[in-house]
Design a protein around this motif. Structure first.
Motif, PDB file in Angstrom:
ATOM      1  N   THR A  81     -57.664  37.219  55.384  1.00 62.62           N
ATOM      2  CA  THR A  81     -57.459  36.038  54.551  1.00 62.62           C
ATOM      3  C   THR A  81     -56.847  34.903  55.371  1.00 62.62           C
ATOM      4  OG1 THR A  81     -57.155  37.386  52.563  1.00 62.62           O
ATOM      5  CG2 THR A  81     -56.304  35.133  52.507  1.00 62.62           C
ATOM      6  N   ILE A  82     -57.470  33.748  55.282  1.00 59.87           N
ATOM      7  CA  ILE A  82     -56.951  32.538  55.914  1.00 59.87           C
ATOM      8  C   ILE A  82     -56.549  31.563  54.811  1.00 59.87           C
ATOM      9  CG2 ILE A  82     -57.546  30.525  57.302  1.00 59.87           C
ATOM     10  CD1 ILE A  82     -59.293  32.275  59.017  1.00 59.87           C
ATOM     11  N   THR A  83     -55.332  31.043  54.896  1.00 60.35           N
ATOM     12  CA  THR A  83     -54.819  30.095  53.907  1.00 60.35           C
ATOM     13  C   THR A  83     -54.805  28.696  54.527  1.00 60.35           C
ATOM     14  OG1 THR A  83     -53.415  31.845  53.000  1.00 60.35           O
ATOM     15  CG2 THR A  83     -52.912  29.587  52.338  1.00 60.35           C
ATOM     16  N   PRO A  84     -55.749  27.823  54.176  1.00 59.14           N
ATOM     17  CA  PRO A  84     -55.831  26.511  54.812  1.00 59.14           C
ATOM     18  C   PRO A  84     -54.545  25.705  54.744  1.00 59.14           C
ATOM     19  CG  PRO A  84     -57.804  26.935  53.535  1.00 59.14           C
ATOM     20  CD  PRO A  84     -56.845  28.040  53.207  1.00 59.14           C
ATOM     21  N   ALA A  85     -53.807  25.808  53.633  1.00 55.99           N
ATOM     22  CA  ALA A  85     -52.594  24.997  53.473  1.00 55.99           C
ATOM     23  C   ALA A  85     -51.568  25.271  54.559  1.00 55.99           C
ATOM     24  CB  ALA A  85     -51.979  25.255  52.097  1.00 55.99           C
ATOM     25  N   ALA A  86     -51.628  26.462  55.158  1.00 51.41           N
ATOM     26  CA  ALA A  86     -50.650  26.810  56.197  1.00 51.41           C
ATOM     27  C   ALA A  86     -50.878  26.029  57.485  1.00 51.41           C
ATOM     28  CB  ALA A  86     -50.708  28.313  56.484  1.00 51.41           C
ATOM     29  N   TYR A  87     -52.089  25.495  57.655  1.00 50.66           N
ATOM     30  CA  TYR A  87     -52.434  24.843  58.921  1.00 50.66           C
ATOM     31  C   TYR A  87     -52.445  23.321  58.849  1.00 50.66           C
ATOM     32  CZ  TYR A  87     -54.027  29.597  59.677  1.00 50.66           C
ATOM     33  OH  TYR A  87     -54.081  30.965  59.763  1.00 50.66           O
ATOM     34  N   LEU A  88     -52.249  22.771  57.647  1.00 49.06           N
ATOM     35  CA  LEU A  88     -52.401  21.328  57.473  1.00 49.06           C
ATOM     36  C   LEU A  88     -51.193  20.495  57.908  1.00 49.06           C
ATOM     37  CD1 LEU A  88     -54.306  21.310  54.067  1.00 49.06           C
ATOM     38  CD2 LEU A  88     -55.243  20.861  56.351  1.00 49.06           C
ATOM     39  N   PRO A  89     -49.942  20.931  57.658  1.00 49.09           N
ATOM     40  CA  PRO A  89     -48.805  20.092  58.047  1.00 49.09           C
ATOM     41  C   PRO A  89     -48.697  19.947  59.567  1.00 49.09           C
ATOM     42  CG  PRO A  89     -48.145  21.778  56.456  1.00 49.09           C
ATOM     43  CD  PRO A  89     -49.511  22.145  56.943  1.00 49.09           C
ATOM     44  N   PRO A  90     -48.208  18.828  60.048  1.00 50.74           N
ATOM     45  CA  PRO A  90     -47.982  18.682  61.496  1.00 50.74           C
ATOM     46  C   PRO A  90     -46.990  19.725  61.988  1.00 50.74           C
ATOM     47  CG  PRO A  90     -47.800  16.571  60.350  1.00 50.74           C
ATOM     48  CD  PRO A  90     -47.851  17.623  59.297  1.00 50.74           C
ATOM     49  N   SER A  91     -47.156  20.145  63.227  1.00 46.87           N
ATOM     50  CA  SER A  91     -46.209  21.078  63.831  1.00 46.87           C
ATOM     51  C   SER A  91     -44.893  20.363  64.113  1.00 46.87           C
ATOM     52  CB  SER A  91     -46.782  21.640  65.134  1.00 46.87           C
ATOM     53  OG  SER A  91     -47.985  22.334  64.890  1.00 46.87           O
ATOM     54  N   ALA A  92     -43.812  21.131  64.114  1.00 46.61           N
ATOM     55  CA  ALA A  92     -42.512  20.565  64.465  1.00 46.61           C
ATOM     56  C   ALA A  92     -42.512  20.164  65.933  1.00 46.61           C
ATOM     57  CB  ALA A  92     -41.409  21.581  64.174  1.00 46.61           C
ATOM     58  N   ALA A  93     -41.599  19.276  66.292  1.00 50.46           N
ATOM     59  CA  ALA A  93     -41.526  18.765  67.664  1.00 50.46           C
ATOM     60  C   ALA A  93     -41.436  19.919  68.655  1.00 50.46           C
ATOM     61  CB  ALA A  93     -40.319  17.847  67.812  1.00 50.46           C
ATOM     62  N   GLY A  94     -42.332  19.897  69.649  1.00 46.54           N
ATOM     63  CA  GLY A  94     -42.307  20.897  70.704  1.00 46.54           C
ATOM     64  C   GLY A  94     -43.002  22.194  70.367  1.00 46.54           C
ATOM     65  N   GLU A  95     -43.436  22.377  69.101  1.00 43.61           N
ATOM     66  CA  GLU A  95     -44.072  23.631  68.716  1.00 43.61           C
ATOM     67  C   GLU A  95     -45.562  23.620  69.057  1.00 43.61           C
ATOM     68  OE1 GLU A  95     -43.554  24.792  64.701  1.00 43.61           O
ATOM     69  OE2 GLU A  95     -41.455  25.382  64.965  1.00 43.61           O
ATOM     70  N   GLN A  96     -46.117  24.828  69.136  1.00 47.41           N
ATOM     71  CA  GLN A  96     -47.541  24.993  69.370  1.00 47.41           C
ATOM     72  C   GLN A  96     -48.334  24.602  68.127  1.00 47.41           C
ATOM     73  OE1 GLN A  96     -49.075  25.876  72.160  1.00 47.41           O
ATOM     74  NE2 GLN A  96     -48.097  27.614  73.165  1.00 47.41           N
ATOM     75  N   HIS A  97     -49.643  24.529  68.293  1.00 47.24           N
ATOM     76  CA  HIS A  97     -50.557  24.293  67.175  1.00 47.24           C
ATOM     77  C   HIS A  97     -50.319  25.366  66.110  1.00 47.24           C
ATOM     78  CE1 HIS A  97     -54.313  23.877  64.955  1.00 47.24           C
ATOM     79  NE2 HIS A  97     -54.610  22.792  65.653  1.00 47.24           N
TER      80      HIS A  97
END
Length: 254
Positions: A81-97
Motif C-alpha cells: 500500500t502506498i499512501t500519496p498524502a505521505a509524499y506530498l508535503p515538502p521535506s524538512a530542511a536537510g532531509e532526504q526526499h
C-alpha cells in the motif's frame, strides 16, 4: 433482463486471474502451497498444459515460485500500500526526499533514478492544467522511483518554465528533498493536490522502465498540485505497476 456477456479471455488467463486475486487479497498467504496440477485440472476443468501456463504467468509476476520435488508456493504477498498524502508535503530542511524517508520508516530502501531533465512541449492535459499558452514549453523531470531496487513508479513531472528557469530544477541532477521542497523555498508551497487515477495499458517505455510482465496493466495517476491563489505549480503523470501496488486515500466525509 440482464444482458449476456462472455469472458473471451483464454482459460489460462482466467485461472491466473482467479489465483492472482486470492494472492493479492491475502487469501493465499506467502508460503502457502498451491494444490498439485491434477487437483487444479479438476477444479478448473482444463488440461495440464493450461494449468502450467497460468502458473507460469504468476511466476513471471513474482507471485509464485516452484520448488523442485516439493511443488508451487506463494512467493509474493498482498500488494504493498502506498499512501500519496505521505509524499506530498515538502521535506524538512536537510532531509532526504520523502520517498526515501517513508521507505526507511517501513524498513525498506527507497531510491530515485533521474532519467531526464528537459524543456519540452507538454501533453495536452498537462498544458491545460498548467494554463500554458499554445506552443508554450514546460520543464519535464522524469525519474524512476524504486523500493528495494524494484521499480515502483515512473514519474513524469512538468513545471511552468516561469517557475523553473534559473533554479536547480533545470539542472540534470536530483534535488535534495525534492522539487516540492525547492518550490516551497521559492515561495510556492503545495496547498492542494488533485488526483485522477485510471487503469491503462502500458506503453513500451513503461513496460521497460517498470519491468512489467506480459499483459500487465498499470495504474496511471494524473496529479495537479496547486499553491497559493490556486496557481498550478506541477502536473504529473505517475505510472505504477498495477500488480505490485495499491493506493490508499483517506476521505473525510462531511
Amino acid at each position: 433482463m440482464a444482458r449476456s456477456f462472455v469472458d473471451r479471455r483464454s482459460a489460462h488467463q482466467k485461472i491466473a486471474a482467479a489465483l492472482r486475486r486470492q494472492i493479492t487479497r491475502g487469501d493465499l498467504a506467502p508460503g502457502a502451497q498451491l494444490p498439485a496440477t491434477p487437483a487444479l485440472m479438476e477444479q478448473y476443468g482444463v488440461a495440464g498444459t493450461t494449468v502450467q501456463k497460468a502458473l507460469l504467468a504468476l511466476k513471471e509476476e513474482g507471485l509464485l515460485v516452484g520448488r523442485a520435488g516439493k511443488g508451487v508456493f506463494v512467493q509474493g504477498s498482498a500488494q504493498q500500500t502506498i499512501t500519496p498524502a505521505a509524499y506530498l508535503p515538502p521535506s524538512a530542511a536537510g532531509e532526504q526526499h520523502r520517498w526515501i524517508t517513508e521507505a526507511d520508516s517501513r524498513s525498506q530502501r527507497g531510491s530515485i533514478k533521474l532519467l531526464r531533465v528537459e524543456a519540452v512541449k507538454p501533453p495536452h492535459e498537462i498544458a491545460a492544467a498548467l494554463e500554458l499558452g499554445d506552443g508554450e514549453r514546460a520543464l519535464l523531470r522524469e525519474q524512476i522511483l524504486l523500493l528495494d531496487d524494484e521499480p515502483a513508479e515512473l514519474a513524469r513531472s512538468y513545471y511552468p518554465l516561469s517557475l523553473a528557469e534559473g533554479t536547480a530544477m533545470m539542472e540534470p541532477k536530483r534535488i535534495r528533498g525534492g522539487t516540492a521542497t525547492l518550490l516551497s523555498d521559492l515561495g510556492y508551497p503545495p496547498r492542494e493536490a488533485v488526483d485522477e487515477v485510471s487503469s491503462e495499458i502500458p506503453t513500451e517505455e513503461e513496460v521497460v522502465a517498470l519491468e512489467l510482465p506480459k499483459d500487465m496493466p498499470v495504474m496511471l495517476t494524473f496529479r495537479v498540485i496547486y499553491s497559493d491563489d490556486d496557481r498550478a505549480i506541477e502536473a504529473s503523470l505517475l505510472v505504477k505497476a498495477a500488480h505490485r501496488y495499491r493506493v490508499r486515500y483517506l476521505q473525510q466525509i462531511p
